[in-house]
Design a protein around this motif. Structure first.
Motif, PDB file in Angstrom:
ATOM      1  N   ASP A   1      36.585  66.788  24.539  1.00 42.85           N
ATOM      2  CA  ASP A   1      36.330  67.735  25.620  1.00 42.85           C
ATOM      3  C   ASP A   1      36.377  67.017  26.961  1.00 42.85           C
ATOM      4  O   ASP A   1      36.035  65.836  27.056  1.00 42.85           O
ATOM      5  N   ALA A   2      36.803  67.704  28.022  1.00 40.76           N
ATOM      6  CA  ALA A   2      36.953  67.078  29.341  1.00 40.76           C
ATOM      7  C   ALA A   2      35.630  66.526  29.854  1.00 40.76           C
ATOM      8  O   ALA A   2      35.570  65.425  30.419  1.00 40.76           O
ATOM      9  N   ALA A   3      34.553  67.286  29.669  1.00 39.09           N
ATOM     10  CA  ALA A   3      33.253  66.852  30.184  1.00 39.09           C
ATOM     11  C   ALA A   3      32.750  65.622  29.434  1.00 39.09           C
ATOM     12  O   ALA A   3      32.266  64.659  30.038  1.00 39.09           O
ATOM     13  N   THR A   4      32.870  65.631  28.125  1.00 39.46           N
ATOM     14  CA  THR A   4      32.403  64.476  27.368  1.00 39.46           C
ATOM     15  C   THR A   4      33.322  63.270  27.558  1.00 39.46           C
ATOM     16  O   THR A   4      32.871  62.127  27.477  1.00 39.46           O
ATOM     17  N   ALA A   5      34.611  63.529  27.814  1.00 40.79           N
ATOM     18  CA  ALA A   5      35.542  62.424  28.073  1.00 40.79           C
ATOM     19  C   ALA A   5      35.148  61.687  29.354  1.00 40.79           C
ATOM     20  O   ALA A   5      35.251  60.455  29.438  1.00 40.79           O
ATOM     21  N   LEU A   6      34.678  62.443  30.346  1.00 35.85           N
ATOM     22  CA  LEU A   6      34.231  61.816  31.599  1.00 35.85           C
ATOM     23  C   LEU A   6      33.005  60.955  31.355  1.00 35.85           C
ATOM     24  O   LEU A   6      32.910  59.832  31.849  1.00 35.85           O
ATOM     25  N   ALA A   7      32.065  61.465  30.574  1.00 36.27           N
ATOM     26  CA  ALA A   7      30.860  60.697  30.263  1.00 36.27           C
ATOM     27  C   ALA A   7      31.210  59.453  29.450  1.00 36.27           C
ATOM     28  O   ALA A   7      30.682  58.357  29.684  1.00 36.27           O
ATOM     29  N   ALA A   8      32.133  59.611  28.495  1.00 35.16           N
ATOM     30  CA  ALA A   8      32.545  58.460  27.686  1.00 35.16           C
ATOM     31  C   ALA A   8      33.231  57.407  28.548  1.00 35.16           C
ATOM     32  O   ALA A   8      33.030  56.198  28.370  1.00 35.16           O
ATOM     33  N   GLY A   9      34.038  57.865  29.510  1.00 34.82           N
ATOM     34  CA  GLY A   9      34.706  56.926  30.411  1.00 34.82           C
ATOM     35  C   GLY A   9      33.708  56.134  31.245  1.00 34.82           C
ATOM     36  O   GLY A   9      33.864  54.920  31.436  1.00 34.82           O
ATOM     37  N   ALA A  10      32.670  56.820  31.747  1.00 35.24           N
ATOM     38  CA  ALA A  10      31.656  56.138  32.548  1.00 35.24           C
ATOM     39  C   ALA A  10      30.913  55.106  31.709  1.00 35.24           C
ATOM     40  O   ALA A  10      30.609  53.996  32.170  1.00 35.24           O
ATOM     41  N   LEU A  11      30.636  55.448  30.447  1.00 35.13           N
ATOM     42  CA  LEU A  11      29.944  54.512  29.553  1.00 35.13           C
ATOM     43  C   LEU A  11      30.811  53.284  29.268  1.00 35.13           C
ATOM     44  O   LEU A  11      30.306  52.157  29.214  1.00 35.13           O
ATOM     45  N   ARG A  12      32.120  53.499  29.110  1.00 36.80           N
ATOM     46  CA  ARG A  12      33.011  52.364  28.837  1.00 36.80           C
ATOM     47  C   ARG A  12      33.140  51.456  30.059  1.00 36.80           C
ATOM     48  O   ARG A  12      33.229  50.233  29.930  1.00 36.80           O
ATOM     49  N   VAL A  13      33.180  52.057  31.240  1.00 33.58           N
ATOM     50  CA  VAL A  13      33.211  51.253  32.475  1.00 33.58           C
ATOM     51  C   VAL A  13      31.948  50.401  32.568  1.00 33.58           C
ATOM     52  O   VAL A  13      32.001  49.206  32.918  1.00 33.58           O
ATOM     53  N   HIS A  14      30.795  51.008  32.241  1.00 31.77           N
ATOM     54  CA  HIS A  14      29.544  50.247  32.267  1.00 31.77           C
ATOM     55  C   HIS A  14      29.585  49.112  31.245  1.00 31.77           C
ATOM     56  O   HIS A  14      29.117  47.992  31.529  1.00 31.77           O
ATOM     57  N   ALA A  15      30.145  49.386  30.056  1.00 24.68           N
ATOM     58  CA  ALA A  15      30.235  48.350  29.032  1.00 24.68           C
ATOM     59  C   ALA A  15      31.104  47.187  29.509  1.00 24.68           C
ATOM     60  O   ALA A  15      30.760  46.010  29.295  1.00 24.68           O
ATOM     61  N   GLU A  16      32.222  47.499  30.155  1.00 23.48           N
ATOM     62  CA  GLU A  16      33.092  46.443  30.687  1.00 23.48           C
ATOM     63  C   GLU A  16      32.374  45.634  31.756  1.00 23.48           C
ATOM     64  O   GLU A  16      32.496  44.405  31.812  1.00 23.48           O
ATOM     65  N   ARG A  17      31.618  46.326  32.610  1.00 22.30           N
ATOM     66  CA  ARG A  17      30.878  45.630  33.668  1.00 22.30           C
ATOM     67  C   ARG A  17      29.797  44.731  33.076  1.00 22.30           C
ATOM     68  O   ARG A  17      29.599  43.601  33.545  1.00 22.30           O
ATOM     69  N   MET A  18      29.116  45.215  32.052  1.00 22.39           N
ATOM     70  CA  MET A  18      28.093  44.397  31.403  1.00 22.39           C
ATOM     71  C   MET A  18      28.711  43.178  30.725  1.00 22.39           C
ATOM     72  O   MET A  18      28.148  42.074  30.766  1.00 22.39           O
ATOM     73  N   THR A  19      29.872  43.360  30.116  1.00 21.68           N
ATOM     74  CA  THR A  19      30.556  42.239  29.464  1.00 21.68           C
ATOM     75  C   THR A  19      30.965  41.191  30.487  1.00 21.68           C
ATOM     76  O   THR A  19      30.789  39.981  30.265  1.00 21.68           O
TER      77      THR A  19
END
Length: 417
Positions: A333-351
């Motif tokens: 879903d578009a809304a959940t895809a946006l949330a998933a994208g934000a979580l992945r960006v945070h994961a990359e930043r934490m890494t």
């Protein structure tokens, strides 16, 4: 305890070698106190190329001016980044005022022109006739503009001149990139070796020899020397060198004395070295070299600025949990895809932040006594006074005053056993 007796922002603490590297805390580097302290008269920023050393120098100088001090920042790096960030078209060999509205102090900037500095020394320390002879000499013209080591020696001369004028509350020096940034520490010894070398003694022997017999002996030795060396250098070049050395002979002692005096000035209370690096293996390897070299020379080290770090917006969610959450919510879903994208960006930043922290911890493990200050990467290049102000706040802000509360000595919170 005065600023001259203790590294700014550090406290005496026993080494705790048994602690794991990831849990070892570097002492905080209090640059606000450093640049505002009236006892601080010289700050030398050094580091490898491309780490933001010029911007750091300018930001510290601006912070000092905002603290009410009369400051001049001297760059030895021929790049024009300093002039651009200060809103100036170009920099010259003399301090130029920088217009900073509402600042209680004064900010000036300049860029070393080694030939102009050498010319000024010749004119100031010799007769007009001798100065004209030296300035017109072809070998001098080459030496003063491109000879190896001249830039570092002239940097010592210019720093000595600025300090001797006693016009400035603080002088901030931005050194050249790479390990040559500390070559000016060798300038007095290199100058002494040059002046006391066999070639110089032979070239000046006829002029220095006393009496007719002494002149004949010196001339005989000089003649043998010239026959040999002319085959290597060429007769005209040798004559130019000989004429230059003879004309400059009366100034040699002054060169050595001034260089030695400036070298000692760098070791005295009131001078601090700030090493700048980025969280990359090569840059931190160079930073370790600078720290070791400064320690060997007995130079006062304030600490390390770890520039262009990438702290995350929040440290409450680990990279692993963020990746797992992204997988859990991403159902197409578009809304959940946006949330998933934000979580992945945070994961990359934490890494990325974890990688940077490991490198910083490795440096601290090798140099536990070195104070540290981390500075987040800017969104773009710093090219104006406002950008310098933002960086200055990151350099001098309170240690715990960050969005996540993580001390400015670190990228991520320390892991506790």
């Amino acid at each position: 305890m005065s600023a001259a007796e203790e590294t700014p922002g550090t406290a005496s603490r026993p080494a705790r070698a048994a602690r794991p590297a990831a849990d070892r805390l570097a002492p905080p580097l209090d640059l606000a106190a450093l640049v505002a302290d009236p006892d601080t008269r010289i700050v030398v920023c050094c580091g490898s190329g491309g780490v933001g050393k010029t911007t750091t120098s300018a930001a510290l100088a601006l912070a000092a001016a905002e603290a009410g001090r009369r400051v001049v920042v001297l760059t030895i790096d021929p790049a024009r980044r300093l002039a651009q960030s200060l809103g100036l078209v170009e920099l010259g060999n003399e301090p130029r005022p920088v217009d900073v509205p509402g600042v209680p102090g004064e900010l000036h900037a300049m860029m070393l022109d080694m030939k102009r500095t050498f010319d000024d020394i010749v004119v100031a320390h010799s007769t007009p006739e001798r100065a004209e002879q030296i300035l017109a000499n072809p070998f001098y013209q080459t030496l003063s503009s491109s000879f190896a080591g001249t830039q570092e020696y002239m940097a010592m001369e210019k720093l000595g001149q600025l300090r001797a004028d006693d016009e400035w509350d603080l002088i901030v020096v931005d050194t050249p990139p790479s390990r040559s940034a500390l070559d000016f520490l060798d300038a007095p010894n290199r100058m002494s070796r040059f002046l006391d070398g066999t070639m110089i003694r032979l070239l000046t022997a006829p002029a220095r020899a006393g009496g007719r017999a002494g002149f004949k002996m010196a001339s005989a030795g000089f003649l043998i020397f010239t026959r040999i060396i002319s085959k290597v250098l060429g007769g005209q070049l040798l004559r130019d060198i000989s004429a230059f050395v003879t004309a400059l002979d009366t100034m040699f002692g002054g060169f050595r004395e001034r260089a030695t005096a400036t070298y000692e000035l760098l070791r005295r209370p009131g001078t601090w070295f700030v090493v700048v690096a980025t969280p990359e293996p090569d840059a931190l390897r160079e930073a370790s070299y600078f720290v070791d070299r400064l320690s060997a020379e007995g130079m006062p080290l304030a600490g390390l600025v770890l520039n262009r770090t990438h702290p995350p917006a929040s440290t409450a969610l680990s990279a692993t949990r963020a990746e797992a959450a992204a997988e859990a919510v991403d159902d197409g879903d578009a809304a959940t895809a946006l949330a998933a994208g934000a979580l992945r960006v945070h994961a990359e930043r934490m890494t990325l932040a974890a990688r940077e922290q490991r490198l910083a911890d490795r440096f601290t493990s090798a140099h536990p006594e070195v104070a540290m200050r981390t500075v987040p990467a800017a969104a773009g290049d710093v090219h104006d006074l406002e950008g310098l102000r933002v960086m200055g706040e990151a350099l001098t802000g309170p240690d715990g005053d960050t969005p996540t509360g993580v001390p400015r000595t670190r990228v991520l919170p320390a892991r506790r056993a």
